[in-house]
Design a protein around this motif. Structure first.
Motif, PDB file in Angstrom:
ATOM      1  N   LYS A 113       0.828  -1.203   0.000  1.00 42.33           N
ATOM      2  CA  LYS A 113       0.000   0.000   0.000  1.00 42.33           C
ATOM      3  C   LYS A 113       0.868   1.262   0.000  1.00 42.33           C
ATOM      4  N   LEU A 114       1.904   1.260   0.829  1.00 45.76           N
ATOM      5  CA  LEU A 114       2.808   2.405   0.905  1.00 45.76           C
ATOM      6  C   LEU A 114       3.476   2.646  -0.442  1.00 45.76           C
ATOM      7  N   LYS A 115       3.945   1.576  -1.077  1.00 49.08           N
ATOM      8  CA  LYS A 115       4.631   1.711  -2.366  1.00 49.08           C
ATOM      9  C   LYS A 115       3.655   2.131  -3.461  1.00 49.08           C
ATOM     10  N   MET A 116       2.440   1.578  -3.430  1.00 51.65           N
ATOM     11  CA  MET A 116       1.454   1.944  -4.449  1.00 51.65           C
ATOM     12  C   MET A 116       1.117   3.433  -4.379  1.00 51.65           C
ATOM     13  N   GLU A 117       0.939   3.954  -3.175  1.00 50.73           N
ATOM     14  CA  GLU A 117       0.620   5.372  -3.024  1.00 50.73           C
ATOM     15  C   GLU A 117       1.769   6.245  -3.527  1.00 50.73           C
ATOM     16  N   ALA A 118       3.016   5.818  -3.215  1.00 52.56           N
ATOM     17  CA  ALA A 118       4.182   6.590  -3.658  1.00 52.56           C
ATOM     18  C   ALA A 118       4.321   6.539  -5.175  1.00 52.56           C
ATOM     19  N   LEU A 119       4.168   5.352  -5.761  1.00 49.29           N
ATOM     20  CA  LEU A 119       4.271   5.211  -7.216  1.00 49.29           C
ATOM     21  C   LEU A 119       3.170   5.984  -7.933  1.00 49.29           C
ATOM     22  N   SER A 120       1.968   5.981  -7.349  1.00 44.23           N
ATOM     23  CA  SER A 120       0.849   6.699  -7.968  1.00 44.23           C
ATOM     24  C   SER A 120       1.140   8.195  -8.035  1.00 44.23           C
ATOM     25  N   ARG A 121       1.715   8.727  -6.954  1.00 48.39           N
ATOM     26  CA  ARG A 121       2.057  10.153  -6.964  1.00 48.39           C
ATOM     27  C   ARG A 121       3.189  10.440  -7.948  1.00 48.39           C
ATOM     28  N   GLN A 122       4.172   9.542  -8.007  1.00 50.80           N
ATOM     29  CA  GLN A 122       5.260   9.729  -8.970  1.00 50.80           C
ATOM     30  C   GLN A 122       4.749   9.616 -10.401  1.00 50.80           C
ATOM     31  N   GLY A 123       3.791   8.728 -10.624  1.00 46.45           N
ATOM     32  CA  GLY A 123       3.241   8.518 -11.956  1.00 46.45           C
ATOM     33  C   GLY A 123       2.539   9.743 -12.502  1.00 46.45           C
ATOM     34  N   LYS A 124       2.019  10.560 -11.601  1.00 45.52           N
ATOM     35  CA  LYS A 124       1.348  11.793 -12.014  1.00 45.52           C
ATOM     36  C   LYS A 124       2.352  12.863 -12.448  1.00 45.52           C
ATOM     37  N   ARG A 125       3.626  12.649 -12.058  1.00 47.17           N
ATOM     38  CA  ARG A 125       4.647  13.649 -12.353  1.00 47.17           C
ATOM     39  C   ARG A 125       5.630  13.204 -13.445  1.00 47.17           C
ATOM     40  N   SER A 126       5.513  11.939 -13.887  1.00 46.43           N
ATOM     41  CA  SER A 126       6.499  11.421 -14.836  1.00 46.43           C
ATOM     42  C   SER A 126       5.898  10.331 -15.707  1.00 46.43           C
ATOM     43  N   ASP A 127       6.754   9.682 -16.512  1.00 45.97           N
ATOM     44  CA  ASP A 127       6.332   8.562 -17.353  1.00 45.97           C
ATOM     45  C   ASP A 127       6.597   7.235 -16.659  1.00 45.97           C
ATOM     46  N   LEU A 128       6.621   7.240 -15.347  1.00 48.48           N
ATOM     47  CA  LEU A 128       6.975   6.053 -14.590  1.00 48.48           C
ATOM     48  C   LEU A 128       6.059   4.877 -14.893  1.00 48.48           C
ATOM     49  N   THR A 129       4.796   5.130 -15.190  1.00 46.81           N
ATOM     50  CA  THR A 129       3.841   4.043 -15.383  1.00 46.81           C
ATOM     51  C   THR A 129       3.765   3.560 -16.830  1.00 46.81           C
TER      52      THR A 129
END
Length: 285
Positions: A113-129
């Motif tokens: 859950k912690l990682k998903m929330e962090a990745l989701s926020r990063q995904g909004k700022r980059s092409d991470l996803t």
């Protein structure tokens, strides 16, 4: 410039906020304390500067070493200071612990859950996803690929974070299986508390079929104490007669951090030793 370890005073270090992994005072911790007392901390902690503070740091990796150092009376520890933001640090916290041999379901649940929330926020700022061929990836799929699990399994683990603590503890202790526990996570908190009371009264836990029916009742708004009791009173095919010993009668004989499963295993081993002694005594006559 190469990052080199720096000795940091214990009082300037703080556990990572929301750290999902339990630091337990067990035999492994005692061994680590003895090692630190004899050799010091051989592997530096990894820390990051705390936001809006001066000369204070949040631990990214090394929570067990930090706890052992505190208990060993060490005044300062070596640490690598890395300038990570909150989300990058959260991902690092999870990734540095998921390789451990023994991880409780609750730890994996809150870690994902912690990682998903962090990745989701990063995904909004980059092409991470996006993957290498430009295919859009869900955060659950990214986590699953890195942890060798399916995206659906990642979601199932995260569901466990909706369980009330006493029921989640029962999952960690293997008193409730993983799949029924996922179904029970859909119950409202007050429904879960009713279930907990019923489990304690009846000394039983729900099967997958029972958990699924309880979930259906909750979703339909038909969950009642009477319905709960009727479902939980059903005799399961694998139910067996049990010896019941109230935990309060034996708790004083075990370390404080022992779970009920550990107490049960110890009692069985003592019974086996007693049985062997009886056989030896009989053969000696």
């Amino acid at each position: 410039m190469k990052n080199t370890p720096k000795n940091i005073a214990i009082e300037k270090l703080f556990p990572f906020e929301g750290h999902p992994f339990k630091v337990q005072d067990n035999e492994e911790m005692n061994a680590l304390i003895e090692s630190i007392q004899e050799y010091g901390i051989l592997s530096p902690l990894i820390v990051r500067p705390k936001e809006n503070t001066e000369d204070k740091y949040e631990i990214v990796s090394g929570h067990r070493r930090f706890r052992a150092a505190v208990k060993a009376g060490i005044k300062e520890v070596p640490a690598l200071i890395v300038p990570l933001d909150r989300d990058a640090a959260a991902i690092a916290v999870v990734d540095s612990n998921l390789h451990r041999e023994h991880i409780l379901p609750s730890e994996k649940a809150f870690a994902y859950k912690l990682k998903m929330e962090a990745l989701s926020r990063q995904g909004k700022r980059s092409d991470l996803t996006f993957d290498q061929v430009g295919r859009k990836l869900e955060t659950a799929e990214i986590i699953g690929q890195q942890a060798d699990e399916s995206k659906n399994q990642v979601r199932r683990y995260i569901r466990l974070t909706n369980l009330i603590p006493p029921i989640l503890d029962m999952v960690d202790e293997k008193r409730i299986a993983f799949t029924p526990a996922v179904e029970l996570s859909y119950l409202l908190p007050e429904e879960q508390r009713m279930l907990l009371s019923e489990m304690e009264y009846s000394d039983c836990t729900p099967s997958l079929s029972q958990a699924q029916r309880l979930k259906a009742l909750s979703i339909q708004g038909l969950f009642t104490k009477e319905q709960l009791s009727a479902i939980m009173s059903e005799e399961k095919a694998n139910q067996k007669e049990r010896v019941k010993i109230p935990v309060e009668r034996i708790r004083k004989y075990f370390p404080k951090n022992y779970t009920t499963t550990q107490m049960e295993e110890t009692i069985v081993k003592l019974c086996e030793a007693y049985h062997r002694k009886r056989l030896r005594d009989r053969d000696a006559r």
